[in-house]
Design an enzyme around this catalytic site. Structure first.
Site, short mmCIF file in Angstrom:
data_model
loop_
_atom_site.label_atom_id
_atom_site.label_comp_id
_atom_site.label_asym_id
_atom_site.label_seq_id
_atom_site.Cartn_x
_atom_site.Cartn_y
_atom_site.Cartn_z
N LYS A 1 -66.33 -65.03 21.11
CA LYS A 1 -65.34 -64.02 20.70
C LYS A 1 -65.10 -63.02 21.83
O LYS A 1 -66.01 -62.71 22.61
CB LYS A 1 -65.84 -63.26 19.47
CG LYS A 1 -66.36 -64.17 18.35
CD LYS A 1 -67.03 -63.39 17.23
CE LYS A 1 -67.77 -64.31 16.28
NZ LYS A 1 -69.05 -64.79 16.81
N ASP B 1 -72.42 -70.30 16.91
CA ASP B 1 -71.50 -69.18 16.88
C ASP B 1 -72.08 -68.00 17.66
O ASP B 1 -73.08 -67.40 17.24
CB ASP B 1 -71.22 -68.75 15.44
CG ASP B 1 -70.23 -67.60 15.36
OD1 ASP B 1 -69.02 -67.87 15.25
OD2 ASP B 1 -70.67 -66.43 15.41
N TYR C 1 -72.72 -60.29 21.89
CA TYR C 1 -74.10 -60.64 21.59
C TYR C 1 -74.97 -60.71 22.85
O TYR C 1 -76.19 -60.72 22.77
CB TYR C 1 -74.20 -61.99 20.86
CG TYR C 1 -73.45 -62.08 19.55
CD1 TYR C 1 -72.87 -60.96 18.94
CD2 TYR C 1 -73.31 -63.32 18.93
CE1 TYR C 1 -72.18 -61.09 17.75
CE2 TYR C 1 -72.62 -63.44 17.73
CZ TYR C 1 -72.06 -62.32 17.14
OH TYR C 1 -71.36 -62.45 15.97
N HIS D 1 -62.63 -60.49 18.07
CA HIS D 1 -63.79 -60.03 17.31
C HIS D 1 -63.41 -59.04 16.20
O HIS D 1 -64.04 -59.02 15.14
CB HIS D 1 -64.81 -59.38 18.26
CG HIS D 1 -66.22 -59.53 17.80
ND1 HIS D 1 -67.26 -59.84 18.64
CD2 HIS D 1 -66.78 -59.41 16.59
CE1 HIS D 1 -68.39 -59.90 17.95
NE2 HIS D 1 -68.12 -59.64 16.69
#
Length: 267
Positions: free
Chosen positions: A71, A41, A46, A104
């Site tokens: 996302k 994930d 990120y 998100h």
């Protein structure tokens, strides 16, 4: 494995890679895949999609064997922006399709057009399943008024210390699989005495008990670690079970503890 409304299967334990950067993210994913994980994930926010993709490639596993979630971030939302963001994620991950693509957070001004883009990506076969993250009941009720494809997943913060029971029940009633992020409370409750007692009774770590609680509730759970021994431990939860009494104790730990952000309260 859990069955999504899209028809696809999702592994019930995934490695979360939030705040894992560069080689650290690469090594964590490679380690997880080596020890049996088949679900990673990540998210564009990120900033480690390239490392995740490289680790999956270098693992030698067939692409079909690894479930990838990513996302679309808040600033990339909107119809055209989301299509472009997905293309960027595909390129960084080094894949032709994403297993699960999530919004998100429910940005008020853009979430409708963003979701329309997600449906377009399914049509184009760039994305297999679509879903949402940090959506509350009123967000999903609104989504129902325009969605052609209902979200397969709602990824929210969940643990015995933050159970969000009404939202969980609503999602389950509507065929939306719950994904639990921060299931380990980012370490804040790992030494909580009731949790420690249950872990000791089973000869397990408190983190393993928290993960097992999620699985017993029917949630897909996303523990995050970059430490090899903890990555292995977090995945080794099929050799014990929690009793009804254990679950009652854990269910009684609800205290509204939130260790992440809270877009669920957005308009």
């Amino acid at each position: 494995m859990a069955r999504l409304s899209s028809g696809y299967l999702i592994p019930e334990i995934g490695l979360g890679v939030y705040l894992a950067n560069g080689n650290e993210a690469y090594q964590a994913v490679l380690t997880a895949l080596k020890h049996g994980y088949r679900h990673i994930d990540t998210a564009s926010f990120y900033r480690n999609e390239a490392e995740v993709g490289r680790a999956i490639h270098d693992s030698g596993l067939p692409r079909e064997d690894v479930f990838i979630t990513t996302k679309v971030w808040n600033s990339d939302q909107g119809y055209e922006n989301t299509l472009a963001a997905c293309e960027s994620s595909l390129n960084k991950l080094g894949t032709t399709f994403i297993d699960l693509y999530l919004i998100h957070a429910p940005v008020p001004e853009t979430r409708k057009e963003t979701y329309r883009a997600l449906e377009k990506l399914v049509e184009e076969r760039k994305v297999r399943s679509i879903g949402i993250s940090n959506y509350n009941i009123h967000h999903i009720e609104e989504l129902k008024t325009y969605a052609k494809i209902m979200p397969a997943v709602n990824q929210i913060e969940l643990s015995p210390y933050l159970q969000r029971r009404s939202l969980v029940q609503y999602c389950q009633d509507n065929g939306i699989v719950l994904e639990a992020y921060s299931p380990l409370t980012r370490g804040e409750k790992l030494n909580d005495p009731p949790l420690v007692r249950i872990a000791q009774q089973h000869g397990k770590t408190t983190a393993q008990v928290l993960i097992k609680w999620c699985l017993k509730k029917g949630y897909v759970t996303l523990p995050k670690s970059v430490n090899e021994s903890r990555i292995i431990q977090n995945f080794t939860v099929n050799d014990f079970d929690l009793s009804a009494e254990d679950m009652n104790v854990l269910d009684g730990l609800e205290c509204g503890l939130m260790v992440a952000w809270n877009p669920l309260e957005w308009e």
